[in-house]
Design an enzyme around this catalytic site. Structure first.
Site, PDB file in Angstrom:
ATOM      1  CG  PHE A 283      -1.737   1.171   1.488  1.00 19.73           C
ATOM      2  CD1 PHE A 283      -2.995   1.270   0.913  1.00 19.73           C
ATOM      3  CD2 PHE A 283      -1.292   2.198   2.304  1.00 19.73           C
ATOM      4  CE1 PHE A 283      -3.807   2.380   1.150  1.00 19.73           C
ATOM      5  CE2 PHE A 283      -2.093   3.314   2.542  1.00 19.73           C
ATOM      6  CZ  PHE A 283      -3.346   3.395   1.967  1.00 19.73           C
ATOM      7  CG  ASP A 370     -18.387 -21.805 -14.007  1.00 21.11           C
ATOM      8  OD1 ASP A 370     -18.608 -21.282 -15.107  1.00 21.11           O
ATOM      9  OD2 ASP A 370     -17.247 -21.933 -13.508  1.00 21.11           O
ATOM     10  CD1 TRP A 480     -19.207 -11.150  -7.120  1.00 19.77           C
ATOM     11  CD2 TRP A 480     -20.869  -9.967  -8.028  1.00 19.77           C
ATOM     12  NE1 TRP A 480     -18.656 -10.022  -7.659  1.00 19.77           N
ATOM     13  CE2 TRP A 480     -19.652  -9.264  -8.222  1.00 19.77           C
ATOM     14  CE3 TRP A 480     -22.045  -9.402  -8.520  1.00 19.77           C
ATOM     15  CZ2 TRP A 480     -19.602  -8.031  -8.872  1.00 19.77           C
ATOM     16  CZ3 TRP A 480     -21.981  -8.169  -9.165  1.00 19.77           C
ATOM     17  CH2 TRP A 480     -20.762  -7.499  -9.342  1.00 19.77           C
ATOM     18  CB  CYS A 529     -19.504 -17.308  -4.151  1.00 14.38           C
ATOM     19  SG  CYS A 529     -18.648 -18.892  -4.375  1.00 14.38           S
ATOM     20  N   GLY A 531     -14.602 -18.816  -4.420  1.00 12.06           N
ATOM     21  CA  GLY A 531     -14.098 -20.173  -4.291  1.00 12.06           C
ATOM     22  C   GLY A 531     -14.555 -20.717  -2.951  1.00 12.06           C
ATOM     23  N   GLY A 532     -15.865 -20.592  -2.696  1.00 16.00           N
ATOM     24  CA  GLY A 532     -16.402 -20.882  -1.368  1.00 16.00           C
ATOM     25  C   GLY A 532     -16.269 -19.644  -0.505  1.00 16.00           C
ATOM     26  CG  ASP A 537     -15.307  -9.488   3.693  1.00 15.75           C
ATOM     27  OD1 ASP A 537     -16.073  -8.559   3.402  1.00 15.75           O
ATOM     28  OD2 ASP A 537     -14.611 -10.093   2.835  1.00 15.75           O
ATOM     29  CD  GLU A 617     -30.395 -41.426  -1.109  1.00 18.77           C
ATOM     30  OE1 GLU A 617     -29.285 -41.526  -0.576  1.00 18.77           O
ATOM     31  OE2 GLU A 617     -30.572 -41.406  -2.356  1.00 18.77           O
TER      32      GLU A 617
HETATM   33  C1  DGJ Z   1     -16.459 -21.897  -6.871  1.00 17.71           C
HETATM   34  C2  DGJ Z   1     -17.747 -21.947  -6.091  1.00 17.71           C
HETATM   35  O1  DGJ Z   1     -17.524 -21.901  -4.731  1.00 17.71           O
HETATM   36  C3  DGJ Z   1     -18.495 -23.192  -6.507  1.00 17.71           C
HETATM   37  O2  DGJ Z   1     -19.638 -23.353  -5.711  1.00 17.71           O
HETATM   38  C4  DGJ Z   1     -18.834 -23.079  -7.954  1.00 17.71           C
HETATM   39  O3  DGJ Z   1     -19.705 -22.011  -8.164  1.00 17.71           O
HETATM   40  C5  DGJ Z   1     -17.557 -22.918  -8.779  1.00 17.71           C
HETATM   41  N1  DGJ Z   1     -16.737 -21.849  -8.273  1.00 17.71           N
HETATM   42  C6  DGJ Z   1     -17.878 -22.658 -10.214  1.00 17.71           C
HETATM   43  O4  DGJ Z   1     -16.775 -22.376 -10.958  1.00 17.71           O
END
Ligand code: DGJ
Length: 744
Positions: A283, A370, A480, A529, A531-532, A537, A617
C-alpha cells in the site's frame, strides 16, 4: 447520552448500554486512550496513567524534562510512526523529501446525531429510528506536514457497538504519500489476554485458534487482495478464562474484503495494542493537496458475559445494520444449485430435468451455476464473455427461466464478473483490462486473470453485461463468484506513482460495481462467493445478505467451518447445502439427516442431482424441507448459542474433545423465547457410552416447554440447569434435533 464531552479537560466518553470507552487529549495534544470495558460511572480516568521513566523510551521535545512522559508508553487512540512510539503504529505519511515522521495531535472535535456513512465503502447502517445514534469526530493534525486525521466514532448504544473509521486529508499544498492508514488503534492497558482468530485454507475456512497474547507482535493478515480463506479480518481479545457465558471479550471486525492486517502487540509495559486496517505491505497512497483517504470501518463490541454474548452482539448488528434491512425478516429460499449436480456439463434440458426433480422435492429455487455463457466447457476459457451459450441453452435464457417459473420455481444464476480468461473474446479485444505487470508473465490461478476493477471502463462493461442478463429474464438471485486472489498488482490505467493503490482501488471498484448492481436490481438477491468462503466478511455482507461459506460441502467438515464462521457472522448469512454421500471432496459417507441438519443451520439448499436419489431419500428430503419451513424463521432470525455438553465449555477448544463421545451442539432460540431448536451432532460413537446431558441455553426459566414428538413438558429452568439426557447415539455421525415449544 451516548457521547459525553468535558470541553475543559478534553475528555470524550462513549457510552453503550453495557460499555464505556474513554479518550482524552492531554496538554501536548496527544490523544490518549483511557478506557474500554464494562460501564463505569467515572468521568476521568487519567490518574490510571501516571507516567514512569523507562529507559530507551524517549520524550517529545516539549516534555524533555519530564522523562516519565513518552509516546512509547502512553496508550493512544491513533498512533503514528517515527516520532517516539516504537510499537506497531496506525499511520505513516511520507513527504516528497522522504521524511516518514508522522505526528498527529489533537486539534478539535465535533459531535452530531446520526451515523457515519462513507461514500463507496461498507458501513454500519442507521437504525430505522436514526435519532438513536451519535457520532463523534476528533480532528488531529500534524503541524509539520498538515496531514489531518479525522477519527470517527459512531455509537450504537442499544446494540453495544462502536463503529470506528478514519479520514486522512492532505491539508497542505504539497503531495504526501500514505504508507499506512489503519482504521483503528486500541491500547488495552496492562492486560493478560487470549487472542481468538479464524484461520484456514480453501475448503476449510475460519477455524478458531485461541492462544495467549505473546510478547512481541502477532499478526493476522491477508495480502491476497481478498479477505481470504486463510485469515479472516475478525479477531477477539478476551480474558484467559473467558468462556461461553463468562469473562471479558472484545471483538474487532474490519468491514473490508481486500488485503487486511491486524497487529496485536504486547509491549514492555504489559499493554496490548491492536491495530487493524488495510494491509500496508503493498500500500502506498498518493494524497495530493486537498485529497482525502477514507479507511474501511471497524465494528467493535465488548461483552463481559463471555463469547456467546459477543457472538450474538455481532449477529445482531450485522443482521440489523450491515445487511440491507429488506432481508431482515425475508425468508431465504431453499435452493438447488447445479454445481455439484453436473458441474459444467449441462444444457437447457438438463436444467429443466433438475428443476423437475427440485419441484418434486419441495425446493423453491433453481440456480444455474458456472458453464452457461461464452465458450465455457471448462474453467480454462470464457470468463468475461457474459453472453448466453446458445449451444447449451438452446431455448435461450428468457425461455428457460419462463419454463422454470412455470413449474412454480424461482430462478438464480452464477456469474464471476471480476475475472477474465486469456481464452475469451474479451481478453482478445482488451488484454490491457487484465491486471498484469507489463514486464512479467502473470501468475495464473485456475488459469484465469483478474480484471482491473480500478478502471471505470471495465466496470461500465461489466455493469452493462450484468444488466443485460438480469433484464432479459425473471432472475431473482445471483451467485457472485470470484475464484482467485490478486497477484499481478499493476494497472495499465494508473500512473507509476499510484501503483501502490491498486489493491485497495480494486476493492473500491468491486464495491462500486456491486453497489450499482444492487441499486439497479433491488429485487435480485446476491449471494457472495469466492471459491467458497474466501471473501466472507462484513464488507461483502453490506451488499450480499448471504455468502457461500465453503467449497467443502462435507457435513462433518462443515460443522467446524460453520461454527468458526458463526463466531462473528450470523447464521442467516452462511450459505450451506446438502450434497451427495459419499462427499465428492472427502469421500466420506454421512447420513442424509445429518447433512440436512448442518445445511439447515445456514441458508439451506441442495447441491445434488435429484435423479440420482433413491425413492427413500427423496421422501426423507421432502420431509426435511417441510420441517425446515417450520424451523426457518427461528433459525434465520433467532439467537444462536454454542452449547456446553458433558461439562466441556465449547470456547475452550482444547478441552472440547470428550473421552467417549465427540459432540458438537448448538441452538437457535426465538426472540420471545417461546421456541428453540437444539442440534447435537456426534462425531464419533462408542459402545456403552456414558450418558450425556445437553443443556439448552437462552430459555425463559419460568416458561414451560413441550419437547416436540414426546409427551414431556418441562420448565425452562429444569432444561437449562439440569439439561436433557441424550439417548444412546449410534452409527456414523448421528444427529439429534430437539424442538422446544412453549406449553400454554
Ligand atoms: C467456486 C464456487 O464456490 C463453486 O460453488 C462453484 O460455483 C464454482 N466456483 C464454479 O466455478
Amino acid at each position: 447520552m451516548s457521547i459525553e464531552i468535558n470541553e475543559q479537560e478534553k475528555i470524550f466518553i462513549l457510552n453503550t448500554k453495557h460499555s464505556t470507552y474513554m479518550i482524552k487529549a492531554d496538554d501536548t495534544g496527544c490523544l490518549r486512550h483511557l478506557y474500554y470495558g464494562p460501564s463505569v460511572p467515572d468521568k476521568d480516568l487519567t490518574f490510571l496513567q501516571a507516567g514512569c521513566d523507562r529507559g530507551f523510551s524517549g520524550n517529545p521535545y516539549e516534555k524533555k524534562l519530564d522523562r516519565g512522559y513518552s509516546f512509547d508508553t502512553i496508550p493512544q487512540e491513533y498512533s503514528c510512526h517515527g516520532t517516539g512510539d516504537h510499537r506497531v503504529y496506525a499511520a505513516e505519511a511520507e513527504t516528497e523529501e522522504g521524511s516518514r515522521a508522522t505526528d498527529l495531535r489533537y486539534e478539535s472535535y465535533r459531535a452530531e446525531k446520526g451515523v457515519y456513512e462513507p461514500e463507496g465503502l461498507p458501513h454500519v447502517r442507521p437504525d430505522e429510528d436514526a435519532a438513536q445514534e451519535e457520532t463523534l469526530r476528533i480532528l488531529m493534525r500534524d503541524a509539520v506536514t498538515d496531514l489531518t486525521a479525522e477519527l470517527i466514532y459512531t455509537v450504537f448504544s442499544e446494540k453495544d457497538v462502536i463503529e470506528r473509521a478514519v479520514r486522512l486529508t492532505n491539508d497542505s499544498d504539497r503531495t504526501l504519500f500514505l504508507n499506512k492508514a489503519a482504521s483503528v488503534c486500541v491500547d488495552h492497558q496492562y492486560g493478560d489476554f487470549d487472542i481468538i482468530h479464524f484461520h484456514g485454507r480453501h475448503c476449510m475456512e475460519r477455524q478458531p485458534e485461541r492462544l495467549p497474547v505473546p510478547t512481541g507482535v502477532f499478526s493476522v493478515q491477508s495480502g491476497r487482495g481478498i479477505s481470504s480463506h486463510h485469515h479472516n479480518p475478525f479477531v477477539i481479545i478476551c480474558d484467559h478464562d473467558a468462556g461461553e457465558d463468562h469473562g471479558s471479550c472484545y471483538g474487532y471486525m474490519l468491514m473490508y474484503s481486500g488485503s487486511h492486517k491486524t497487529e496485536i502487540e504486547k509491549d514492555q509495559t504489559g499493554s496490548v495494542r491492536l491495530v487493524t486496517g488495510v494491509n500496508n505491505d503493498e500500500f502506498r497512497w498518493k494524497l495530493t493537496p486537498g485529497e482525502t483517504f477514507q479507511t474501511p470501518a471497524v465494528i467493535m463490541t465488548f461483552s463481559d458475559k463471555g463469547l456467546g454474548k459477543l457472538t450474538r452482539k455481532f449477529h445482531r448488528i450485522i443482521r440489523e445494520n450491515v445487511i440491507d434491512r429488506k432481508y431482515l425478516n425475508s425468508e431465504r429460499p431453499v435452493l438447488l444449485n447445479s454445481w455439484e449436480a453436473c458441474y459444467m456439463e449441462f444444457n437447457d434440458e438438463k436444467m429443466l430435468e433438475l428443476a423437475d426433480g427440485a419441484k418434486d422435492l419441495g425446493i423453491e429455487m433453481v440456480v444455474m451455476d458456472d458453464g452457461w455463457f461464452g465458450d465455457r466447457d471448462s474453467d480454462n476459457s470464457g470468463l468475461g464473455d457474459w453472453f448466453v451459450n446458445l449451444n447449451k441453452i438452446k431455448c435461450g435464457l428468457p425461455e428457460l427461466v419462463r419454463k422454470i417459473n412455470d413449474k412454480g420455481l424461482r430462478f438464480g444464476i452464477w456469474m464471476e464478473p471480476e475475472m477474465i480468461s486469456e481464452d475469451s473474446d474479451l481478453y482478445r479485444a482488451h488484454p490491457e483490462w487484465a491486471l498484469t505487470d507489463p514486464d512479467r508473465k502473470p501468475v495464473m490461478a485456475r488459469n484465469q486473470l483478474v480484471l482491473d476493477m480500478t478502471r471505470e471502463d471495465v466496470r461500465e462493461y461489466l455493469f452493462n453485461c450484468i444488466s443485460e442478463i438480469l433484464s432479459s429474464a425473471n432472475i431473482e438471485y445471483v451467485k457472485w463468484d470470484n475464484n482467485r486472489g490478486l497477484d499481478n498488482l499493476y494497472s495499465n490505467a494508473l500512473p507509476e506513482d499510484r501503483q501502490g493503490e491498486v489493491s485497495h482501488r480494486y476493492v473500491l471498484g468491486m464495491y462500486d460495481l456491486l453497489g450499482r448492481v444492487t441499486k439497479a436490481f433491488p429485487d435480485v438477491m446476491i449471494e457472495g462467493c469466492c471459491g467458497g468462503g474466501g471473501r466472507f466478511d462484513a464488507g461483502m455482507l453490506f451488499y450480499c445478505p448471504q455468502i457461500w461459506c465453503s467449497d467443502n460441502t462435507d457435513a462433518i467438515n462443515r460443522l467446524k467451518i460453520q461454527r468458526g464462521t458463526a463466531y462473528g457472522y450470523p447464521v442467516s448469512a452462511i450459505g450451506s447445502h446438502v450434497s451427495e454421500s459419499p462427499n465428492q471432496l472427502t469421500w466420506r459417507h454421512s447420513p442424509l439427516e445429518t447433512r440436512a441438519a448442518v445445511a439447515m443451520s445456514g441458508t439451506f439448499g441442495y447441491e445434488l442431482d435429484p435423479s440420482r436419489l433413491t425413492e427413500e431419500e427423496k421422501e426423507e428430503i421432502r420431509q426435511e424441507i417441510r420441517e425446515y419451513r417450520i424451523y426457518r424463521k427461528v433459525i434465520q432470525s433467532g439467537r444462536y448459542f454454542r452449547l456446553n455438553i458433558g461439562g466441556a465449555d465449547p470456547s475452550r477448544f482444547s478441552a472440547e474433545r470428550l473421552p467417549s463421545l465427540d459432540f458438537q451442539a448448538w441452538e437457535f432460540v426465538s426472540d420471545d423465547r417461546s421456541e428453540a431448536f437444539v442440534f447435537v451432532a456426534a462425531l464419533s460413537v462408542e459402545a456403552n457410552a456414558p450418558f450425556q446431558l445437553i443443556r439448552p441455553d437462552g430459555l425463559d426459566p419460568d416458561m414451560t416447554y413441550h419437547i416436540a414428538g414426546t409427551d414431556v413438558t418441562v420448565s425452562g429452568a429444569a432444561l437449562m440447569y439440569n439439561g436433557l439426557r441424550l439417548d444412546m447415539m449410534r452409527g456414523d455421525f448421528p444427529i439429534r434435533r430437539i424442538h422446544l415449544i412453549e406449553h400454554l
